[in-house]
Design an enzyme around this catalytic site. Structure first.
Site, PDB file in Angstrom:
ATOM      1  N   PRO A 213     -21.795  41.565 -31.525  1.00 55.28           N
ATOM      2  CG  PRO A 213     -19.998  42.981 -31.221  1.00 55.28           C
ATOM      3  CD  PRO A 213     -21.238  42.821 -32.035  1.00 55.28           C
ATOM      4  CD  GLU A 214     -25.861  37.565 -29.221  1.00 55.94           C
ATOM      5  OE1 GLU A 214     -26.376  36.928 -28.275  1.00 55.94           O
ATOM      6  OE2 GLU A 214     -26.003  37.229 -30.412  1.00 55.94           O
TER       7      GLU A 214
ATOM      8  NE  ARG B 282     -42.953  39.971 -20.299  1.00 58.44           N
ATOM      9  CZ  ARG B 282     -42.424  41.165 -20.458  1.00 58.44           C
ATOM     10  NH1 ARG B 282     -42.560  41.774 -21.620  1.00 58.44           N
ATOM     11  NH2 ARG B 282     -41.760  41.749 -19.492  1.00 58.44           N
TER      12      ARG B 282
ATOM     13  NE  ARG C  79     -33.014  39.992 -35.797  1.00 51.88           N
ATOM     14  CZ  ARG C  79     -33.960  40.939 -35.787  1.00 51.88           C
ATOM     15  NH1 ARG C  79     -35.223  40.606 -36.038  1.00 51.88           N
ATOM     16  NH2 ARG C  79     -33.684  42.184 -35.539  1.00 51.88           N
TER      17      ARG C  79
END
Length: 287
Positions: A2-3, A158, A262
């Site tokens: 769930p997000e 980043r 994943r």
């Protein structure tokens, strides 16, 4: 997993159903799921729920300002709501139930977790900052203060891949594997693009995709009971978990890259200039 959109839908449902109700009992069926001991779980007994809200992927049920039940459903957790809670006894280790909460009107819910890898987490705290995952959350992408400039500032210097950055809860709260795939597809961007090297036009596209994708998903989840939220999520996906299907934008075949625990899905034509990304099943690039 769930997000944010599903957790937001779940939170709204709980807020409507539980605000003003009193907890009759809270029963822990999986001791590993309970991450705190002070206050004890029985501190919830007889306490009135004042509201539910979402912080990142965490659900918070509050009992005034100084007592909160917090849970994170992790990869395989979910909530089962009952208008009339079952009376059968829970046998620890014999069912997927981790926590059962009974309310004063006979309704209630179970927190469940499938599979053998148990990551669902439950906390009872006086201060939400006592939950480590909440204390380090980044900004919520649907908050009014999450502007394009704020987002651009998060990308500066980043060196990580943009897929990993979108999933990093300390950078942006609430986005996981599925919606990062969807956002990158909407932004026509490779999951391997380096965050700090995006130009202004790419930042604009990505910011717009974040807002549009999550807003649409939250709208789709709104008003649905917990039992319907997973199917609503699946129906809304353009590329995630659609390996081998046709991209709804260009018709190319949706591809996957597999990692240790994943996978990611993408469209070569829409996102990588037609290049098929290597399947690096043992890669650690997307930590």
């Amino acid at each position: 997993m769930p997000e944010m959109p599903e957790v937001q839908g779940l939170t709204r449902f709980l807020d409507e159903r539980t605000a003003g109700r009193t907890v009759e009992r809270a029963t822990v069926a999986s001791i590993a799921a309970l991450k705190t001991y002070d206050p004890p779980i029985h501190a919830l007994h007889g306490a009135a729920i004042t509201g539910a809200r979402r912080l990142g992927k965490f659900v918070v049920l509050s009992f005034g300002e100084e007592l909160h039940l917090v849970f994170h459903l992790a990869k395989a957790g979910w909530l089962r709501w009952y208008e009339t809670l079952p009376t059968t006894l829970i046998k620890p280790g014999k069912s997927p139930i981790a926590l059962r909460v009974a309310l004063d009107d006979g309704s209630g819910f179970d927190l469940t977790e499938a599979g053998t890898k148990k990551s669902l987490a439950v906390y009872v705290v006086r201060d939400l900052a006592d939950v480590p995952g909440i204390a380090r959350l980044g900004p919520d992408p649907l908050d009014d203060g999450f502007t394009r400039d704020v987002f651009a500032g998060l990308l500066i210097d980043r060196r990580m891949q943009i897929k990993g950055l979108l999933r990093d809860q300390a950078v942006i709260a609430g986005i996981g594997n599925a919606y990062s795939d969807e956002i990158l597809h909407a932004a026509r961007m490779s999951p391997y693009a380096i965050a700090g090297k995006l130009d202004d036009e790419e930042v604009d596209r990505l910011y717009a995709a974040i807002h549009a994708t999550l807003t649409d998903a939250v709208t789709a989840a709104s008003g649905k009971p917990p039992a319907d939220l997973k199917d609503a999520k699946r129906r809304g996906m353009q590329v995630h978990a659609r390996r081998g299907e046709a991209c709804p934008v260009c018709g190319d075949t949706v591809r996957s890259v597999f990692f240790a625990d994943r996978s990611l899905e993408y469209c070569p034509t829409c996102q990588t200039g037609g290049k098929v990304l290597a399947d690096r099943r043992l890669s650690r690039l997307l930590k």
